[in-house]
Design an enzyme around this catalytic site. Structure first.
Site, PDB file in Angstrom:
ATOM      1  N   ASP A   1       0.830  -1.206   0.000  1.00  0.00           N
ATOM      2  CA  ASP A   1       0.000   0.000   0.000  1.00  0.00           C
ATOM      3  C   ASP A   1       0.861   1.250   0.000  1.00  0.00           C
ATOM      4  O   ASP A   1       2.050   1.218   0.344  1.00  0.00           O
ATOM      5  CB  ASP A   1      -0.978   0.001   1.172  1.00  0.00           C
ATOM      6  CG  ASP A   1      -0.290   0.014   2.531  1.00  0.00           C
ATOM      7  OD1 ASP A   1       0.725  -0.702   2.684  1.00  0.00           O
ATOM      8  OD2 ASP A   1      -0.766   0.723   3.433  1.00  0.00           O
TER       9      ASP A   1
ATOM     10  N   GLU B   1       0.031  -1.202   5.666  1.00  0.00           N
ATOM     11  CA  GLU B   1       1.083  -0.676   6.544  1.00  0.00           C
ATOM     12  C   GLU B   1       0.900   0.813   6.807  1.00  0.00           C
ATOM     13  O   GLU B   1       1.217   1.301   7.889  1.00  0.00           O
ATOM     14  CB  GLU B   1       2.459  -0.947   5.920  1.00  0.00           C
ATOM     15  CG  GLU B   1       3.638  -0.613   6.829  1.00  0.00           C
ATOM     16  CD  GLU B   1       4.092   0.846   6.764  1.00  0.00           C
ATOM     17  OE1 GLU B   1       4.840   1.275   7.658  1.00  0.00           O
ATOM     18  OE2 GLU B   1       3.693   1.563   5.809  1.00  0.00           O
TER      19      GLU B   1
END
Length: 415
Positions: free
Chosen positions: A101, A166
């Site tokens: 991400d 994350e």
């Protein structure tokens, strides 16, 4: 730590031959905006599917998915991938954990090009996600691919984990993986999270401070500023409290040279607006406190001290003080500065970059903390350009290539 030097030279040359392929993979990954729903996106699935297809095409046969359910995204899942290669030593696996991400581009006018249209200039790849975390995602993938293409086995088993979420608390990423498949991680494994570092490549993060963010609201009584005696100035009381909270530095004076900075920190930061006009005494005032606390001190004890200091302000000024946590994390036990993974990484840095790695503690937080809470001694390292989250984020191509060689050196080391 010993390494078959001729074999490492072969692997290094193979990694050098991948330069254009690595750039091309960066471009392909950047074109897929993997934003979590908190950041207005639809998650990481498209990027994970692209990545899994690339891995299979590169010859990785052992690929597992560990999807976390999330009804907020259209697919209903947040994908986590693990690709593995067997090694000569079945008792140890070298894990490289990166995340898929990204964060949003921010103000588009500050970018020199399309944030999702990666381009190369002056030895750098520009685009959102190119450094955070695609630099080391791509480096780890091609470090392992070199063994496949050379037809040789690494000394340790290799496991590449590509996790979701994350950037927005990791609820659907590494913690989900640890809950679902904790047994695949062993204390004998070397676990590296390449998501923090410095430009020199010398910083090896082995410890984090505890985190305590507090919202502090002071309530008094609003009145006209020409007759202050009829009210209770919440802003004045809050200002005294801000100053008195500096007492925390004296109350918690320990210094630990492993950390930078070596002491706990207690800083008033954000201040919310109170009344909009000049001629009113505010009856309500809000500020925030950012505490980064050495692991030797329990967070609960620090909170009690803050409450004690606030009680003194309440008594003196006749206000009430409400304290509520924004974030609160007690630091897990640190990875020992002489842990096998740290020594292995220092050896790799010496060989590849000719530098001395320095075990260090930081005030920020990384996903390595989730490993450490499970008793798994993870380390955090990357040679970075430190453009994370910035406009015109970029990855220095030579860092991507060199870091791949560091990972390959780890894969080859005999303890």
């Amino acid at each position: 730590m010993t390494v078959d030097s001729p074999l490492f030279d072969r692997i290094s040359k193979r990694i050098d031959s991948y330069r254009e392929q690595m750039i091309a993979l960066q471009v392909g990954l950047t074109a897929i905006p993997a934003l979590g729903p908190e950041n207005g996106g639809d998650g990481e699935l498209e990027k994970a599917v692209f990545l899994e297809s690339f891995l299979r095409g590169a010859g990785f046969g052992d690929i597992a998915r560990c999807d976390a359910p999330d009804s907020r995204v259209s697919s209903g899942i947040r994908p986590n991938l693990i690709a593995r290669l067997p090694g000569n030593n079945p008792g140890r696996t070298v894990w490289i954990l990166t995340h898929t991400d990204i964060v949003p581009p921010g103000e588009s006018g500050l970018w020199e090009g399309d944030p999702y249209g990666a381009f190369v200039r002056d030895g750098r790849i520009y685009g959102r996600g190119t450094e955070d975390n695609q630099q080391d995602l791509v480096a780890s993938l091609f470090a392992a691919k070199a063994f496949l293409d050379e037809g040789v086995s690494p000394e340790s088993g290799v496991a590449l984990a590509f996790v979701a979420d994350e950037e927005t608390a990791s609820v659907y990423g590494l913690p989900h993986v640890l809950r679902s498949m904790r047994s695949v991680f062993r204390t004998t494994d070397w676990i590296l999270v390449p998501d923090f570092g410095n430009r020199e490549g010398t910083l090896i993060e082995v410890a984090e401070k505890s985190l305590l963010w507090l919202k502090i609201r002071t309530r008094g009584k609003q009145c006209h500023a020409s007759t202050p005696g009829e009210g209770i100035n919440a802003f004045v009381a809050a200002s005294h409290l801000v100053v008195r909270l500096r007492e925390l530095y004296r109350r918690y004076p320990l210094s630990d040279p492993v950390f930078v900075p070596p002491e706990s920190t207690f800083e008033a930061t954000r201040k919310e607006a109170n009344i909009p006009n000049v001629n009113t005494v505010p009856g309500d005032d809000v500020f925030y406190l950012d505490c980064r606390i050495l692991p030797a001190y329990p967070v609960a004890e620090v909170k009690e001290t803050i409450r004690e200091i606030a009680a003194g302000v309440e008594k003196e000024f006749g206000v009430s003080v409400e304290i509520s946590p924004v974030q609160e994390h007690q630091a897990p036990e640190a990875t020992a500065p002489d842990a096998p993974a740290v020594r292995a990484l220092k050896s790799a840095l010496k060989k590849v970059y000719g530098i001395e790695g320095r075990p260090t503690g930081i005030g920020g937080g990384t996903v390595a903390a989730f490993f450490r809470r499970e008793g798994l001694p993870a380390v955090v390292w990357s040679k970075t350009n430190n453009t994370f989250h910035q406009a015109n984020e970029n990855c220095i191509i030579d860092n991507m290539m060199g870091n791949a060689k560091v990972f390959a050196h780890l894969f080859l080391q005999k303890a």
